[in-house]
Write an enzyme that holds these catalytic residues in place. Sequence first.
Site: not given
Ligand code: NAD
Length: 419
Positions: A105
């Site tokens: 990561k």
């Molecule tokens: P992203 O940047 O597209 O979206 C993140 C979201 O979280 C946004 O809507 C943002 O406004 C919100 N956010 C940020 N801070 C916040 C807060 N303090 N309170 C409430 N909401 C808040 O990211 P993503 O890729 O959708 O990732 C989201 C989660 O999923 C993370 O934990 C990431 O590790 C996990 N994840 C992502 C993937 C992937 O393929 N992108 C895969 C596995 C896990």
Amino acid sequence: MAEFEFFKVIQGYLDQAAKACDLPKHVALILSQPKNEIIVHFPVRMDNGEVRLFKGYRIQHNNMLGPFKGGIRYHENVTLDDTKALAAMMTWKCALMDIPFGGGKGGVKFNPRELSSGELMRVTRRFTHALGANIGPEYDIPAPDVGTNGQIMAWMMDTYMNTVGHVEKNAQKRVVTGKSIAVGGSNGREKATAQGLIHCVTEWAREKSFPLEGKTAIIQGFGNVGGHTGLLLSKLGVSTIAVGDHSGYLYNPEGFNPHKLMDHVKRTGAIAGYEGGQPVTREEFFAVKADLFAPCALENQVGVDEAKMLQVRLVAEGANGPTTPDGENILLQRGIDILPDVLANAGGVTVSYYEWIQNKRSETWELEEVDARLETAMKRAYHRTRNFAREHGTSMRVAAYGLALQKLSANYKERDIFP
Ligand code: NAD
């Protein structure tokens, strides 16, 4: 909210799962820390002419099963310890899904929303350059995470290809996954994490004889994972009645139109200002009565208070580490099921692996093929996890860790320790 030490939390789960599957002590010891911790500082010239110094991390937790693999996070709260936790989770995820990758990561500590597109590109290129040979298509393969996307991956790939040497240049596309389709990304990758989550939810619903049609959901985070979760739930007839992100929370008892809300987020960067819902507080959001809750934002969101407030049957973790151990205990005591992150959001890395194979073979798979493979992989992982939980009397979370540890342990047993 109580202090949350993400890496310690992950180590706690590792200890519990190690007991459940009789993990040899030396394997637990090796897996308790990452193999490599890389910290870089790099300068970037900003649009106003000033130079700013950025701090970036790449944690390589384990590569017993294959190249290190895991996302890159751009967020103002990125820390070494959190990145270590997230890297370890990637090791478990790949092992659970039988993907020939290890765990890694990375992240850069800054708020990407404050930068122009040109500045973001320069940060990405300098970070990639600073990582140098610490990443590579057969060594360590980044992907998108919070604050990064297919465009950022395209810049990472381009920088790597332009600095790695001429002859090999065109063989290097798979140095990152989650790229935009135009530059070698896979069909179905953008929605893959949400799609995998949905497969787990539908399997859970089938087992519980809980038809999803006509049910309701609340979603925290409306970026890649949360937005696609909303879209895919609507296809199953589940309406999203409350959403939240860094800008606030909205409620609409009639259900949001996820397409329109996603368009709004793409245009403005947040759900704030969307007219199809009424603003509510974070507490009001957590207290909304619904059938499912999908935390899809950040870690440490469902602590004791939130776990007491939630009025749902199921928490399906799109985010990594959204529920604290105390929060989890309360949810389970209250009879609320949890589909844990290591299982529920593993669809992303699974399709990242498909992207990597397609790049390696110079192939393009149709969306139907990607979707069908992902469905088989997710359902298999779901049932294996559920069976482990039943056989060993553990939570689904410890079961997912346990299966991953069994796979890693078998490898350490055969290969033993060098020298
Ligand atoms: P992203 O940047 O597209 O979206 C993140 C979201 O979280 C946004 O809507 C943002 O406004 C919100 N956010 C940020 N801070 C916040 C807060 N303090 N309170 C409430 N909401 C808040 O990211 P993503 O890729 O959708 O990732 C989201 C989660 O999923 C993370 O934990 C990431 O590790 C996990 N994840 C992502 C993937 C992937 O393929 N992108 C895969 C596995 C896990």
